[in-house]
Design an enzyme around this catalytic site. Structure first.
Site, mmCIF file in Angstrom:
data_model
loop_
_atom_site.group_PDB
_atom_site.id
_atom_site.type_symbol
_atom_site.label_atom_id
_atom_site.label_comp_id
_atom_site.label_asym_id
_atom_site.label_seq_id
_atom_site.Cartn_x
_atom_site.Cartn_y
_atom_site.Cartn_z
ATOM 1 N N HIS A 1 -15.818 17.003 23.934
ATOM 2 C CA HIS A 1 -16.432 16.258 22.826
ATOM 3 C C HIS A 1 -15.864 16.668 21.476
ATOM 4 C CE1 HIS A 1 -20.530 14.840 20.948
ATOM 5 N NE2 HIS A 1 -19.510 14.454 20.242
ATOM 6 N N HIS B 1 -19.879 18.567 12.234
ATOM 7 C CA HIS B 1 -19.596 18.180 13.614
ATOM 8 C C HIS B 1 -18.364 17.282 13.589
ATOM 9 C CE1 HIS B 1 -19.572 16.637 17.623
ATOM 10 N NE2 HIS B 1 -19.834 15.406 17.208
ATOM 11 N N GLU C 1 -25.985 11.498 16.107
ATOM 12 C CA GLU C 1 -25.955 12.923 16.440
ATOM 13 C C GLU C 1 -26.467 13.824 15.313
ATOM 14 O OE1 GLU C 1 -23.126 14.093 19.728
ATOM 15 O OE2 GLU C 1 -21.754 13.203 18.255
ATOM 16 N N HIS D 1 -14.586 15.841 16.016
ATOM 17 C CA HIS D 1 -13.883 15.725 17.293
ATOM 18 C C HIS D 1 -12.435 16.184 17.179
ATOM 19 C CE1 HIS D 1 -16.680 11.992 18.129
ATOM 20 N NE2 HIS D 1 -17.356 13.107 18.045
#
Lengths: 268, 268, 268, 268
Positions: D168, D97, D78, D99
């Protein structure tokens, strides 16, 4: 190391990961089908998964009897969960049974069925049946204590990946050990996200069948993304050195030694 | 080791387990009745359970007075909980008092009575009374600080296994130390599953009386399944080496030495 | 050790306890008034409480200026909380400011006012005002950054023990260091019990004024029950060896060395 | 140490902080834009952030290709999240990024939009868009796996600091590494306070735009208050020794060596 040795080595790792990630504690267990004898499976003796070593594994036939007639060590009472699912599902090569706290509410009420809401929960599958032992067996001690009960659970599971067991826990089934472990670690996480989402109001967006299918297509046990978690969890559980990569493909990058073996924390 | 020595050794283990499982912290305590003198019980001096060793145990009569008239160490203020229950309940051999957080809400409101929903919570029993000290004693500091208050709590407990104490915690009573510890560890877990289930909507399925009874019939302090948890919890609490199995029956399988970094051995 | 030395030694302990019990983290602080100079107080320099040693303490006048004109080390920006409360409250000898997560929701909405529901929460007092900095100061960065804001907070606190600070945390004030630490540790616990009770339905039973008063009467900083927690928390925070008992009365029993220095776990 | 070396050193620290604070686990990553080449950024190879060292960093162009054509190590799938945001936002110098569990519910339903309620959450900004990959791409495996998807996410992010990614996690963007880490650590905390506040009834008071602006004006990456948290988190993550202060301004006070068992010293 033979393929069987490697599988049993992974089974020890799986036990430790599930314990460290709080999926199992004193109770709960994981098994693998014998790669060459589909009517045999391996499961530890009756011992907390956190303590399992290679010496604690016992080979069983699907009816839960030790292959070694001289086996003296006490087996898990609920080995019939594993035998029942292996029997009903030729595609399944690994099974987990656990009481992981966060999933329990979803087996107690039908108010909010368990369904994937987060991407890592996709492996749960779109339908998660709830098995209530009382339906067929009336009042019991809720344990899957014989072949008949294991078969009834497997029947309820059907072609799904996971069955919740009312007032008890869950049973998970997958085509590989890495996948059943991953499913079992992410099931409680999906549960937490779902129950918190119910409290925020509005309409919940679940993963679509297409998304679930896309994720199934994209992941294999040794894809970079899947293996990264297996290796990470194994390292945190203190068994990083046992991890191998016997699949064909890229040579395993040497994992960095973890600076802290912090235990996974359970979130409520 | 005599039977009494073994019991007191187990009492130290019980203290450590309850501390490590977050049932007790600075406060909370566990006692056992003297196996030969029903009007005596053993309880630690006023010290956090996590620190208790065999030297910290004091023998009391049921009215909370130390048997040794020269006893100088400060006792727990709330020893009257133990004396009161032992007095009212000849069947009870061990008592726990704790403030375990997760059960507190159930003693504050009658909106959702505490009842077993998960199988490991069956030992709670089908009915869990709530004792409110204010009913008989008006405004107090909420502590069970004398014989009369201990007797009132025991009266509320009746024949149940657990009484919640409004705004305070709970008292648990069982026929053995292993069982009262198990009950006390699973009570908060049952509480968490129940309150989360209330948030999911739908109708909650509680354990039936038949299921509770079946589970009581099936479990003894030294059944494989029960002892496995005791050993596991003791090991995690750092007192695995103190664990023994003085019951008649199968010779105790030597438990694998627990080390967090134990590595799996290849199966030969 | 002089009385002042002992107090500052306790201030270091207090910092460590609050950090270990998750009341403070990178932010948050605790102070004591100078026992001989009511217009002075001691507070650490700008450093996470977990790292504080005796060398990090700074003496301030109530307006937040270091007594030592050559003081070069950066002070906590929000020392004005302490100065403001000490100024308004001659009875207060110790102050805590913290962001402890679990209390935050109660400062965000008036749906469920914070009140004691569990006995260890009685020290919160029957009324917990909520201070909103915007009422007098409009849009700010929410920090108590000057004398005027500290005085406004103290005014809101009034004669209460604790004021919640909207969107920020809380300020606690007590007549002794042990008591302000105890209050600060139990406030989040009371918050958790209260919010969970709201989810169970039914009517919540709060502590009565009579119960709050009875508990205040019964506890002194060095009563056996209070000191047991202070010693326990200090030991778990790794500063058990610093703990002394300079009060008159029973000689301090030598505390048992803890076998594990397990960190307090935060419960959600 | 050159400015670039210092930045990459901080990138290692950032990885460790995010892992230790439970923002990332096996998954999740943080990147920095090359200070001299705006179309390049640095991101670790595919490895859990907890294990990252300086040797694991890879330099990429904004389209996610390694600058070194001979680069053999697997990159994060990603990485397009980072490239996409760096491309759309010339003001952004660092991206995270993750979760992080507690934010997931807010991306699943529109019942309670994510907004700052606590002061440390102000850096989230007043508006937090929710990006649903299905809007443009239909059924996918939910991963940002190519340039087009990264650009679509960046478009949804717009000028905001954070975008939630439905089912996500989230993506955060800031003008400095310290600020994107701070934002990412406090986002879950803000989430928890907000969802608990929704359960208490009443009307929730959110931070006003004026308060958000005031906090943005008052904080710089190296202000005493901001740097204190960075240093604290780095120390708790075991990389305190890597922390430096290359900014102009006050000479860095030598932080006290952090040891969990550091004992307070008596004040002389």
């Amino acid at each position: 190391m033979s393929a069987l040795d490697n599988l049993l080595n992974d089974l020890v790792i799986a036990n430790r990961i599930l314990a460290n990630e709080d999926v199992v504690d004193a109770y709960g267990h994981v098994s693998v089908r014998h790669p060459d004898k589909p009517d045999h499976f391996f499961l530890a003796r009756s011992l907390a998964p956190e303590f399992i070593t290679g010496d604690d594994l016992i080979e069983f036939t699907l009816d839960g009897k030790p292959v070694d007639k001289n086996e003296k060590r006490a087996p898990y009472l609920e080995r019939f969960i594993h035998g029942g699912i292996f029997e009903a599902r030729p595609d399944v090569m690994a099974v987990v049974h656990a009481h992981a706290e966060d999933i329990l509410p979803f087996g107690l009420t039908n108010g909010t069925p368990m369904r994937p809401v987060i991407h890592s929960g996709s492996f749960i599958g779109s339908h998660v049946p709830v098995w209530d032992i009382a339906d067929k067996f009336g009042d019991t001690n809720l344990l899957v204590a014989n072949v008949e009960q294991g078969q009834d659970l497997a029947k309820c599971l059907g072609s799904a990946n996971i069955a919740l067991m009312r007032g008890h826990g869950f049973a998970a089934a997958a085509r590989s050990l890495i996948e059943v472990v991953r499913m079992s670690v992410y099931l409680p996480r999906n549960a937490r996200a779902l129950w918190r989402a119910t409290q925020l109001g509005g309409e919940i967006k679940y993963l679509s069948q297409g998304e679930i299918d896309a994720r199934n297509r994209g992941y294999s046990p040794y894809s970079v993304e899947t293996w990264r978690a297996w290796h990470y969890w194994a390292t945190k559980a203190g068994v990083g050195k046992l991890v191998t990569r016997p699949d064909k493909g890229k040579a395993a990058a040497k994992p960095t030694k973890p600076t802290k073996k912090a235990k996974g924390k359970r979130r409520k």
